[in-house]
Structures are given as C-alpha cells and as structure tokens.
Design a protein around this motif. Structure first.
Motif, PDB file in Angstrom:
ATOM      1  N   GLY A 238     145.759  12.244  10.405  1.00 25.98           N
ATOM      2  CA  GLY A 238     144.783  12.192  11.478  1.00 25.98           C
ATOM      3  C   GLY A 238     143.924  10.861  11.666  1.00 25.98           C
ATOM      4  N   THR A 239     143.723  10.074  10.572  1.00 23.63           N
ATOM      5  CA  THR A 239     143.126   9.018  10.776  1.00 23.63           C
ATOM      6  C   THR A 239     144.016   7.793  11.347  1.00 23.63           C
ATOM      7  OG1 THR A 239     143.562   8.239   8.412  1.00 23.63           O
ATOM      8  CG2 THR A 239     141.793   9.580   8.556  1.00 23.63           C
ATOM      9  N   VAL A 240     145.314   7.950  11.090  1.00 25.26           N
ATOM     10  CA  VAL A 240     146.333   7.078  11.441  1.00 25.26           C
ATOM     11  C   VAL A 240     146.108   7.241  12.855  1.00 25.26           C
ATOM     12  CG1 VAL A 240     148.632   6.166  11.489  1.00 25.26           C
ATOM     13  CG2 VAL A 240     147.615   6.851   9.572  1.00 25.26           C
ATOM     14  N   LYS A 241     146.255   8.541  13.426  1.00 24.72           N
ATOM     15  CA  LYS A 241     146.315   8.861  14.956  1.00 24.72           C
ATOM     16  C   LYS A 241     145.205   7.770  15.520  1.00 24.72           C
ATOM     17  CE  LYS A 241     146.915  12.480  17.184  1.00 24.72           C
ATOM     18  NZ  LYS A 241     147.848  11.883  18.105  1.00 24.72           N
ATOM     19  N   ALA A 242     143.982   7.614  15.184  1.00 23.95           N
ATOM     20  CA  ALA A 242     142.877   7.105  15.944  1.00 23.95           C
ATOM     21  C   ALA A 242     143.169   5.441  15.827  1.00 23.95           C
ATOM     22  CB  ALA A 242     141.365   7.122  15.162  1.00 23.95           C
ATOM     23  N   VAL A 243     143.899   4.993  14.607  1.00 31.84           N
ATOM     24  CA  VAL A 243     144.242   3.745  14.657  1.00 31.84           C
ATOM     25  C   VAL A 243     145.033   3.276  15.606  1.00 31.84           C
ATOM     26  CG1 VAL A 243     145.344   1.837  13.032  1.00 31.84           C
ATOM     27  CG2 VAL A 243     143.592   3.509  12.039  1.00 31.84           C
TER      28      VAL A 243
ATOM     29  N   TRP B 257     140.092   9.891   3.982  1.00 30.04           N
ATOM     30  CA  TRP B 257     140.677  10.338   5.089  1.00 30.04           C
ATOM     31  C   TRP B 257     140.037  11.220   5.716  1.00 30.04           C
ATOM     32  CZ3 TRP B 257     142.709  11.940   0.121  1.00 30.04           C
ATOM     33  CH2 TRP B 257     143.190  10.916  -0.655  1.00 30.04           C
ATOM     34  N   ALA B 258     138.911  10.716   6.668  1.00 30.05           N
ATOM     35  CA  ALA B 258     138.138  11.872   7.507  1.00 30.05           C
ATOM     36  C   ALA B 258     138.650  11.449   8.728  1.00 30.05           C
ATOM     37  CB  ALA B 258     136.561  11.433   7.125  1.00 30.05           C
ATOM     38  N   PRO B 259     139.252  12.365   9.518  1.00 30.46           N
ATOM     39  CA  PRO B 259     139.816  12.029  10.883  1.00 30.46           C
ATOM     40  C   PRO B 259     138.551  12.277  11.819  1.00 30.46           C
ATOM     41  CG  PRO B 259     140.893  13.926   9.723  1.00 30.46           C
ATOM     42  CD  PRO B 259     139.864  13.747   9.071  1.00 30.46           C
ATOM     43  N   ALA B 260     138.797  11.598  13.232  1.00 32.59           N
ATOM     44  CA  ALA B 260     137.842  11.781  14.105  1.00 32.59           C
ATOM     45  C   ALA B 260     137.738  13.220  14.406  1.00 32.59           C
ATOM     46  CB  ALA B 260     138.307  10.924  15.174  1.00 32.59           C
ATOM     47  N   LEU B 261     136.458  13.810  14.989  1.00 26.09           N
ATOM     48  CA  LEU B 261     136.299  15.004  15.580  1.00 26.09           C
ATOM     49  C   LEU B 261     137.543  15.470  16.473  1.00 26.09           C
ATOM     50  CD1 LEU B 261     132.481  15.012  15.780  1.00 26.09           C
ATOM     51  CD2 LEU B 261     134.010  15.982  14.022  1.00 26.09           C
ATOM     52  N   ARG B 262     137.734  14.555  17.371  1.00 28.35           N
ATOM     53  CA  ARG B 262     139.116  14.934  18.502  1.00 28.35           C
ATOM     54  C   ARG B 262     140.140  15.129  17.738  1.00 28.35           C
ATOM     55  NH1 ARG B 262     138.190   9.590  18.846  1.00 28.35           N
ATOM     56  NH2 ARG B 262     139.749   8.034  18.474  1.00 28.35           N
ATOM     57  N   HIS B 263     140.401  14.871  16.336  1.00 32.85           N
ATOM     58  CA  HIS B 263     141.726  15.028  15.888  1.00 32.85           C
ATOM     59  C   HIS B 263     141.695  16.198  14.820  1.00 32.85           C
ATOM     60  CE1 HIS B 263     142.596  10.309  17.193  1.00 32.85           C
ATOM     61  NE2 HIS B 263     143.099  11.387  18.079  1.00 32.85           N
TER      62      HIS B 263
END
Length: 529
Positions: free
Chosen positions: A297-302, A198-204
């Motif tokens: 946060g990872t789901v936000k990118a999806v 579960w590593a989010p994007a830097l923007r998140h």
C-alpha cells in the motif's frame, strides 16, 4: 503555393528546434527507502504482488538493470556511498546506530554545483539534519514519519499536514516549477516509503480487497545446516513483528480525523485476529498477509507520485532532456527466509531496483544483467554532466551501459561488507565476494567465525551452504583469492575490526586498522533502522 510550402517547412523546423534538447541534461534521482524489486511489476516477481504503472513506465521507456548491487545493505550508509562514490570504510559512515556523516567531504552534488548545476534534495535524507551541496533542501529529520511530518526547510523546522509521500511529491513539483531555469538541474526526490512501519495512505486502506497473497517458498525457512549467523537473528515475522508493525497500534503523528478513518479499516480486522488467538505458522501467515497489504500500500503511493512527476515533465517539455534514475538504498525481504528488513548479502537485500530513462541515449524497453552498483551513481551523474570524475571515487560511470556498450573490462565480481551489530536486528557483520553465480561470505562476531558459499545456479533460493562440499574446494579457493584482491582494490583493512556500533572494535580486537578521523562530521546521530 511554393511560398506556403516554404512557410510550413520553416514553421516545422522552428518547432523542431524549439523542442530539441538544449544544454546539459537535467538529472532526476527518484529514490525510495527499502523498495524491493519484488514489489515493482516491471521486475516480474512470480507472486505478482503489485501493479506499478508509474515505475514500469520508466522501465518501458528506458533500461531495467537486473543486477544492481549495494555495498552495505542499510539505509544511511548506502546514501553516504551514493553521495561520495566511496565504500563505507572510506566515507566514514558504517551504520545507522552510531555513525554520523562528514558533510565537509567531497560529494557529487558539490561537484555538480561547481559545474553549473542547480541542485536540490527533497524528502528522506538520513544523513543528519543538514544537506551540503544543495541549493535547496527540504528534508525529513532522521527516519521521518508517515503522517503529518516535521521537516527541515533549508535549515528551518517546519510542520506539514498530510501523508508524507504526497507531501514529498508536491514539494518536488513545486521546486521544479520555481527552480532557476537558467541552469540545468539535479534533483533528488526521496521517499520515506516503503520503510517500516509501512503505514499506507488513508485512500489505500483496503486497496487490495483483502487479497490473500501467495507465500514465498522460504517463508518458513528453518536455516538447517547454516551458520548461527543466519539462524540467530531478530528480524523475522515469527519473532520481531511488533504491535505497530501489525497495525494493532496506529502510526506516529496521526491526527484524530485521520485516526477515525484508520480505525474504521483496521479495528474490525484486528478484532477478528485477536479472537482467533493464532500461533505458530498460522500466526506467521497472518503477519505476512498484513505485512503485504501495508508494505505494498505504501508503494502504491510512491508509484502514484512517480506518475505525477512523469506527467509534469511531459507537460513542461522537460522529458527529452532529463535523465531519470529510479532506485532504492537496498532491496528488502517480503517474507523470503521468514524475514522483513535488509542487511544480508542474500539476493533480496543485496539487489536493489535500478531503472533508467534517458531519451535518445538509453534504448527503450531494454534490460541489462551487468553487475552495477549504487557505488557508481556519483561518477555516472558527473559523466552525464560532462564533468570530471575524481580519481578517488571507487565506482564507474554507467553511461556506456546506458548507450548499450559494455566495456570489455567491466566488473565480473563485487565486494560487500555489512557492519551493524548487535542492534537492531542481531545480524552478524559479514563481508564477501559476489559473482554472477556465487557468493562467498564470512560472518564474524564474538560468537561466530563462519564461512558460507552460496551457489545461485544450483540453489537460487539461497537456502544451502556449499562451503564444506569437497566438490566446491577449488571454487572456494578461487573466490578467496578474488576476495583478497577486491579488499585490496577498495582499500579495506582485513581482518575488519568494526563489528559493533559505530567504528568501535569488539573487546580484544585491535583498534589499529580503524580509520582515523572518520565519522566525525556535523550530522547528528540517528536512531537505528
């Protein structure tokens, strides 16, 4: 005047005809790994964990299925079920630990290719390092990583820079722009996210402004009165959460520039956590909050990737003749029962999101409570393409349900079987029958031979077994009869011997019912998870 009216009408007719769908429908299968219904706002989780406008748009413009069940709640095996339309014991791919996918067998992409479709898969494949049945494939090897991922481009190793969800999204749009436009297409766009760790994007990083998330009522489930199979696990926030899960260590593959931004967010928060020296329930609660920030946060990118894809289809005039199915290989625990991960027959991992948009066919904004499954995907896609459905596939086409028509003989019960044990999470193998209300489950292992009965009507959180309650004696008897019927229907040999890595039997158990020649394809073995 009359001439002007006629010309205007002719122009409108020409515009209408040019915009009308032509030929067989295109098919897009949007897939995420470990995507929980609780994380999709269209499913209405009471914790209101995340707004997902992209995914919600598919539900708003199509159908939300509320009882899409998996046959074996684990990543690779469910992908094999989707490809073949067959249960794990027939397609030969039981688990992630010691199985390999037989790429020579019949799959729905191969059948679509023969039927005139151009096919592609982009992203997480998890069925070895080749992809048969696709004109184009650009896949992650194994699990893949979140940052700067190596990938395989039609057999050629390549290395990408950036965040994996964004890369898969960009590759998806690039393929759509450059596809063979003389044919209908079937595209599988498959994200690694939101798989562990579960590593989010830097923007998140910091996207939720340190929100304190409501805890699920079963976060501190003590499993009282339950089978040892339920209590003796290794997938709990109280016992299994690693330093990398907690972001005390950075993700694999991250470069120095990315790491600087990563540390700027996590280091001060980690320092505060380490100084607090938490234990017991306080530690579990901290881990839950960290887990929610990272997973969501990872789901936000999806969801952002879904929005970009939907916008592209609109812009290119592809929306009206493209069927979109959005799902995941299974559900996932977001703290329920104190767990992360999947595997169990319990609701959070058994039930997977399933959203369908088919303009002109699926009525917008509707819901469906019928028992459907990822087992049905292969036959559904073949039916959409007006191609024959092989008799040896074990699901059913969902096209009638898309049209709002439920066949009188639609399934009222469903068979489930999970095999992988003892690693990585010590979840005992189990099989069972599921109805709209009940689940009868049998846990089997060298140290466990237990039955449980779950009653979702009386106990929707699934914290109690009613198996030994005399008031349920007739229910147990009826469900065991139905379980036997389903096992015969799906051609599952009972008692099942496959209870450890791969298809090996436990010591002392017969090997005779292990299918011959299964699990010996060309795909390479992969690490567990």
């Amino acid at each position: 005047m009359m001439r002007r009216i006629l010309l205007t009408c002719a122009g409108l007719l020409a515009t209408s005809l040019s915009a009308a769908p032509k030929g067989p429908p295109n098919i897009i299968f949007l897939f995420s790994d470990d995507l929980a219904t609780q994380s999709i706002s269209a499913y209405g989780d009471e914790r209101k964990l995340l707004d997902t406008p992209g995914l919600d748009r598919i539900a708003k413009e199509g159908i939300r299925f509320d009882r899409c069940l998996v046959t074996n709640s684990i990543c690779g095996p469910m992908r094999a079920v989707i490809q073949t339309g067959k249960y794990s014991h027939l397609n030969g791919y039981y688990n992630n630990s010691n199985s390999s996918f037989d790429h020579t067998q019949q799959t729905f992409p191969k059948l679509l290719q023969k039927g005139g479709y151009t096919t592609a898969v982009i992203g997480k494949w998890h069925l070895g390092e080749e992809a048969a049945g696709f004109d184009y494939w650009h896949i992650l090897p194994g699990q893949g990583i979140y940052y700067n991922p190596p990938m395989i481009d039609n057999g050629k190793p390549v290395k990408h820079q950036g965040y994996t969800t964004d890369i898969i999204s960009d590759l998806t749009l690039e393929w759509l722009k450059n596809r063979d436009k003389t044919k209908p297409f079937m595209l599988m766009s498959q994200h690694k996210a939101p798989h562990r760790e579960w590593a989010p994007a830097l923007r998140h990083l910091g996207w939720d402004n340190d929100r304190v998330y409501p805890e699920p009522p079963t976060l501190f489930d003590n499993y009282e009165g339950r089978s040892k199979a339920v209590s003796d696990h290794d997938m709990g926030l109280d016992r299994t959460f690693t330093e990398r899960d907690a972001k005390l260590l950075p993700p694999a593959g991250i470069n120095e520039e990315q790491l600087a931004q990563w540390n700027a967010y996590y280091e001060p928060r980690n320092k505060k956590f380490l100084e607090a020296n938490l234990s017991g329930k306080e530690l579990v609660s901290w881990r839950y909050q960290r887990y929610m920030h990272d997973y969501l946060g990872t789901v936000k990118a999806v969801d952002e990737a879904v929005t970009k894809l939907l916008d592209y289809l609109d812009k290119e005039g592809l929306t009206e003749n493209t069927v979109i199915v959005c799902s995941s290989d299974q559900g996932f625990y977001l703290g329920e029962h104190g767990w992360f991960d999947k595997r169990w027959i319990f609701e959070e991992s058994l039930r997977t999101p399933f959203l369908v948009r088919w303009p002109g066919v699926a009525k917008p904004g509707t819901t469906n409570n019928s028992i459907v499954s990822l087992l049905d995907v292969a036959q559904t896609f073949l039916d959409i393409a007006s191609l024959p459905q092989p008799a040896d596939m074990q699901g059913r086409s969902l096209v009638p349900l898309f049209k709002g028509e439920t066949p009188a003989d639609w399934r009222k019960s469903f068979y489930y079987h999970y095999y992988e044990f003892p690693v990585p999470h010590r979840v005992r193998p189990h099989y069972g029958v599921i109805t709209d209300r009940y689940k009868l489950v049998h846990y089997y292992a060298p140290d466990v031979n237990d039955w449980e009965l779950l009653d979702r009507q009386k106990d929707p959180l699934e914290t109690k077994s009613f198996y030994n309650d005399p008031a349920y004696a007739d229910t147990v008897k009826e469900l065991k009869t139905e379980l036997t019927r389903l096992q015969a229907e799906v051609k599952e040999t009972v008692p099942p011997p496959r209870a450890t890595h791969g298809n090996k039997a436990f010591d002392g158990e017969p090997e005779s019912s292990v299918p011959k020649g299964k699990g010996k394809g060309k795909g390479k073995k992969k690490k567990a998870e």
